[in-house]
Design a protein around this motif. Structure first.
Motif, mmCIF file in Angstrom:
data_model
loop_
_atom_site.group_PDB
_atom_site.id
_atom_site.type_symbol
_atom_site.label_atom_id
_atom_site.label_comp_id
_atom_site.label_asym_id
_atom_site.label_seq_id
_atom_site.Cartn_x
_atom_site.Cartn_y
_atom_site.Cartn_z
ATOM 1 N N ARG A 189 21.973 1.960 -8.373
ATOM 2 C CA ARG A 189 21.982 3.305 -7.779
ATOM 3 C C ARG A 189 20.950 4.209 -8.421
ATOM 4 O O ARG A 189 20.206 4.918 -7.732
ATOM 5 C CB ARG A 189 23.375 3.908 -7.929
ATOM 6 C CG ARG A 189 24.400 3.298 -7.016
ATOM 7 C CD ARG A 189 24.384 3.970 -5.632
ATOM 8 N NE ARG A 189 25.124 5.222 -5.675
ATOM 9 C CZ ARG A 189 24.636 6.403 -5.289
ATOM 10 N NH1 ARG A 189 23.409 6.489 -4.844
ATOM 11 N NH2 ARG A 189 25.384 7.489 -5.345
ATOM 12 N N LEU A 190 20.879 4.178 -9.749
ATOM 13 C CA LEU A 190 19.940 5.064 -10.441
ATOM 14 C C LEU A 190 18.494 4.610 -10.243
ATOM 15 O O LEU A 190 17.584 5.440 -10.132
ATOM 16 C CB LEU A 190 20.285 5.128 -11.927
ATOM 17 C CG LEU A 190 21.663 5.711 -12.270
ATOM 18 C CD1 LEU A 190 21.874 5.745 -13.783
ATOM 19 C CD2 LEU A 190 21.820 7.115 -11.690
ATOM 20 N N SER A 191 18.272 3.304 -10.214
ATOM 21 C CA SER A 191 16.919 2.793 -9.994
ATOM 22 C C SER A 191 16.421 3.162 -8.604
ATOM 23 O O SER A 191 15.281 3.593 -8.411
ATOM 24 C CB SER A 191 16.882 1.268 -10.173
ATOM 25 O OG SER A 191 17.167 0.917 -11.502
ATOM 26 N N VAL A 192 17.295 2.981 -7.617
ATOM 27 C CA VAL A 192 16.931 3.325 -6.244
ATOM 28 C C VAL A 192 16.641 4.818 -6.129
ATOM 29 O O VAL A 192 15.654 5.239 -5.509
ATOM 30 C CB VAL A 192 18.066 2.911 -5.286
ATOM 31 C CG1 VAL A 192 17.894 3.575 -3.929
ATOM 32 C CG2 VAL A 192 18.088 1.402 -5.141
ATOM 33 N N VAL A 217 16.845 -2.894 -1.089
ATOM 34 C CA VAL A 217 18.244 -2.701 -1.475
ATOM 35 C C VAL A 217 18.620 -1.231 -1.321
ATOM 36 O O VAL A 217 19.759 -0.892 -0.947
ATOM 37 C CB VAL A 217 18.469 -3.176 -2.926
ATOM 38 C CG1 VAL A 217 19.860 -2.768 -3.413
ATOM 39 C CG2 VAL A 217 18.299 -4.684 -3.024
ATOM 40 N N ALA A 218 17.669 -0.347 -1.576
ATOM 41 C CA ALA A 218 17.927 1.093 -1.454
ATOM 42 C C ALA A 218 18.381 1.448 -0.052
ATOM 43 O O ALA A 218 19.297 2.253 0.145
ATOM 44 C CB ALA A 218 16.674 1.879 -1.814
ATOM 45 N N ALA A 251 0.832 -1.210 0.000
ATOM 46 C CA ALA A 251 0.000 0.000 0.000
ATOM 47 C C ALA A 251 0.863 1.254 0.000
ATOM 48 O O ALA A 251 0.550 2.252 -0.671
ATOM 49 C CB ALA A 251 -0.931 0.000 1.208
ATOM 50 N N GLY A 252 1.981 1.220 0.732
ATOM 51 C CA GLY A 252 2.870 2.373 0.760
ATOM 52 C C GLY A 252 3.489 2.684 -0.589
ATOM 53 O O GLY A 252 3.583 3.846 -0.997
ATOM 54 N N VAL A 253 3.906 1.641 -1.313
ATOM 55 C CA VAL A 253 4.472 1.851 -2.654
ATOM 56 C C VAL A 253 3.409 2.389 -3.599
ATOM 57 O O VAL A 253 3.665 3.289 -4.410
ATOM 58 C CB VAL A 253 5.069 0.532 -3.193
ATOM 59 C CG1 VAL A 253 5.462 0.685 -4.655
ATOM 60 C CG2 VAL A 253 6.285 0.137 -2.377
ATOM 61 N N LEU A 254 2.195 1.844 -3.510
ATOM 62 C CA LEU A 254 1.108 2.332 -4.366
ATOM 63 C C LEU A 254 0.818 3.806 -4.079
ATOM 64 O O LEU A 254 0.574 4.590 -4.992
ATOM 65 C CB LEU A 254 -0.149 1.505 -4.151
ATOM 66 C CG LEU A 254 -0.142 0.072 -4.699
ATOM 67 C CD1 LEU A 254 -1.433 -0.636 -4.329
ATOM 68 C CD2 LEU A 254 0.036 0.077 -6.212
ATOM 69 N N ARG A 300 6.476 -7.596 -5.498
ATOM 70 C CA ARG A 300 7.605 -8.189 -4.780
ATOM 71 C C ARG A 300 8.953 -7.651 -5.265
ATOM 72 O O ARG A 300 9.816 -7.258 -4.461
ATOM 73 C CB ARG A 300 7.558 -9.709 -4.932
ATOM 74 C CG ARG A 300 8.609 -10.438 -4.112
ATOM 75 C CD ARG A 300 8.587 -11.921 -4.430
ATOM 76 N NE ARG A 300 7.329 -12.531 -4.099
ATOM 77 C CZ ARG A 300 7.050 -13.063 -2.900
ATOM 78 N NH1 ARG A 300 7.958 -13.030 -1.952
ATOM 79 N NH2 ARG A 300 5.871 -13.622 -2.678
ATOM 80 N N ASP A 301 9.186 -7.640 -6.592
ATOM 81 C CA ASP A 301 10.479 -7.200 -7.125
ATOM 82 C C ASP A 301 10.747 -5.736 -6.800
ATOM 83 O O ASP A 301 11.859 -5.350 -6.440
ATOM 84 C CB ASP A 301 10.538 -7.427 -8.633
ATOM 85 C CG ASP A 301 10.526 -8.909 -9.001
ATOM 86 O OD1 ASP A 301 10.814 -9.733 -8.117
ATOM 87 O OD2 ASP A 301 10.201 -9.231 -10.162
ATOM 88 N N ARG A 302 9.710 -4.919 -6.936
ATOM 89 C CA ARG A 302 9.890 -3.498 -6.665
ATOM 90 C C ARG A 302 10.204 -3.254 -5.195
ATOM 91 O O ARG A 302 11.050 -2.430 -4.845
ATOM 92 C CB ARG A 302 8.641 -2.740 -7.069
ATOM 93 C CG ARG A 302 8.793 -1.238 -6.926
ATOM 94 C CD ARG A 302 7.671 -0.514 -7.614
ATOM 95 N NE ARG A 302 7.877 0.904 -7.587
ATOM 96 C CZ ARG A 302 7.026 1.787 -8.069
ATOM 97 N NH1 ARG A 302 5.915 1.351 -8.651
ATOM 98 N NH2 ARG A 302 7.259 3.068 -8.015
#
Length: 529
Positions: free
Chosen positions: A520-523, A436-437, A404-407, A428-430
């Motif tokens: 790094r850029l994705s995070v 990892v961030a 819910a937080g990611v959404l 899950r992957d996100r």
């Protein structure tokens, strides 16, 4: 349990005490309460002749303690039915114990609420044709009350609270309803917000019941605002197909209004107690491993049968509206999940509504969640994985809350292209990348690395190398796809890549460099959402 019998044709002091739901009581038990009837309710006025109080319940509002004994003697001489005095709790009655034993007059005590509300409730006992129908309804049972009023009014009834939530409705199949009533019954919420409903605003300005004929079909309405001590508690609405008896329906609602107020107050108290208990136990189950098993037992949860956690959040920056929204969602979640999943539990935990749903069917959980979301475009929901033990339930809660937080974050970034509901498996992957961030942010290796070099160059030169590299790596090194995504020419992408390689010295041919730079850029991009 059988409800105590009330005698509307000749109400007694016992009836008055029963209807007051504990707010009216005596210091001692006496059979006189069963045998003493009353013909009216009056406020004590020192300037009025005492003969006006014959067979009346006299409300001693503001009578000083020093005058009580003399007043009891006067009222006993003229044949008053009873005197009511203020008392904050049962222990206060000891102050009046000597006078409570007067042989010719009953002395009762008023524990809470205002005097006008008490007078209205007691006077409603004198309306024999209406009180007889509702006497057997358990105090706080708004659905039973709606059915009783519907029988009297010969029309479908809805009881709405002050927030616009439908908290009770009649279920007599022979009474016709229109599409508006059908929708509000399904959603447990009025179609229009009460602030924008002209009929509701008109009702609030009126001091009595009002008839609203329909200009489009046969389904008119008669409604009345329900108040206690000046506080708006809600309203009652009756579908009035035949307008000719509308005046009778208006009179009925005016008689019933103080009784409905009592029911709404009790329902609110019961709901508050229930919600507080459930919220406390759910919070213990989900956040206190040491006492989680005990909380599950008190909630009658058998983890091995399979449970799924759903977390609802309200997408708003207005803190007040967020709180109101959460309680609207809580009411709806309790109603819908209670009907579809017996044994389910819902409560406000922190900034979200948490619903614990039993059963093995993921599709049913999805259907329930979608039904709740359809009621409000500002809602989002995360669904955890199904659990079969205490630790699994705790994990499902974390999964649902994280989803819910990611959404919520994604919705703030792009409201048009992001979903409002997702399962943990879908995210899950996100979520793993976001975990990892947290690790990357604490690593010394992130200081002065390729991503930092790109960011510094963009800040100094006004370039867009960081975004170009993120898209380039997302597109698996395809110049054409990168150009399409950035809406630039392929030669522009090639030029920027050459700057990265030659001017900044970043080795894009190294697998380690590409992987680290992509992480790094994705995070960074997801943290900026």
């Amino acid at each position: 349990m059988t409800s105590p019998e009330i005698h509307p044709e000749s109400p007694t002091l016992r009836d008055a005490m029963l209807l007051s739901d504990g707010r009216l009581f005596a210091a001692t038990r006496s059979t006189r309460f069963d045998s003493t009837s009353f013909a009216g309710v009056e406020f004590y006025d020192p300037s009025a002749p005492t003969s006006e109080y014959i067979d009346r319940i006299v409300l001693g509002a503001g009578v000083p303690p020093t005058h009580v004994a003399a007043l009891i003697a006067e009222l006993a001489d003229v044949g008053a039915a009873a005197l009511v005095l203020r008392a904050h709790d049962a222990s206060d009655s000891r102050e009046w114990t000597p006078t409570d034993q007067h042989p010719a007059l009953a002395v009762l005590h008023h524990s809470e609420g205002d005097w006008a509300q008490l007078a209205n409730v007691l006077r409603s006992l004198l309306s024999a044709h209406s009180i007889g129908q509702v006497a057997g309804v358990r105090m706080g049972d708004l659905f039973g009350l709606a059915n009783a009023i519907a029988t009297l009014a010969d029309g479908a009834v809805s009881i709405v609270d002050s927030a616009g939530q439908v908290v009770g409705y009649s279920t007599h199949s022979e009474q016709p309803i229109d599409d508006a009533r059908r929708r509000t019954t399904l959603l447990l919420q009025e179609d229009l917000s009460i602030a924008s409903d002209s009929r509701y605003r008109s009702l609030l300005r009126a001091s009595e019941a009002r008839h609203f004929p329909s200009s489009t079909d046969q389904f008119g309405r008669v409604g009345i605002a329900v108040r206690a001590s000046g506080e708006l508690l809600g309203s009652i609405w009756v579908i009035q197909i035949d307008p000719s008896p509308a005046s009778r329906t208006r009179s009925l609602l005016q008689e019933m209004e103080p009784i409905v107020a009592q029911h709404l107050l009790r329902a609110r108290e019961d709901a508050g107690d229930r919600d507080n208990r459930t919220s406390g136990l759910l919070r213990t189950l989900l956040e206190d491993r040491k006492h989680a098993r005990g909380a599950a037992s008190q909630l009658l949860i058998r983890p091995e049968t399979g449970w799924t956690v759903v977390c609802f959040r309200v997408n708003t920056f207005d803190d007040v509206e967020a709180v109101r929204g959460l309680h609207r969602v809580l009411h709806l979640a309790i109603s819908v999940s209670g009907a579809a999943f017996p044994g389910s539990h819902s409560a406000v935990v922190g900034s979200q509504v948490v619903t614990l749903i039993p059963g093995p069917h993921a599709a049913a959980v999805q259907t329930f969640t979608q039904a709740v979301l359809r009621t409000d475009g500002a809602l989002i929901a995360g669904i955890g994985t199904r659990a079969h033990d205490i630790n699994g339930i705790i994990r499902s809660y974390r999964e649902a809350g994280a989803t819910a937080g990611v959404l919520m974050s994604s919705l703030h970034h792009d409201e048009e292209h992001h979903a409002r509901i997702a399962t943990f498996d879908e995210m899950r992957d996100r979520l793993a990348i976001l975990q990892v961030a947290d690790l990357i942010e604490g690593l010394d290796a992130a200081v002065g690395d390729a991503a930092s070099t790109l960011a510094a160059h963009d800040a100094a030169q006004g370039t867009d190398l960081t975004r170009t590299m993120r898209v380039y790596l997302d597109q698996l090194g395809s110049v054409r796809e990168t150009a399409n995504a950035l809406h630039v020419h392929q030669n522009t992408v090639r030029y920027r890549l050459d700057v990265v390689r030659t001017e900044l010295g970043i080795d894009l041919d190294s697998p380690d460099t590409r992987l680290w730079l992509w992480l790094r850029l994705s995070v960074a991009s997801r943290n900026a959402v």
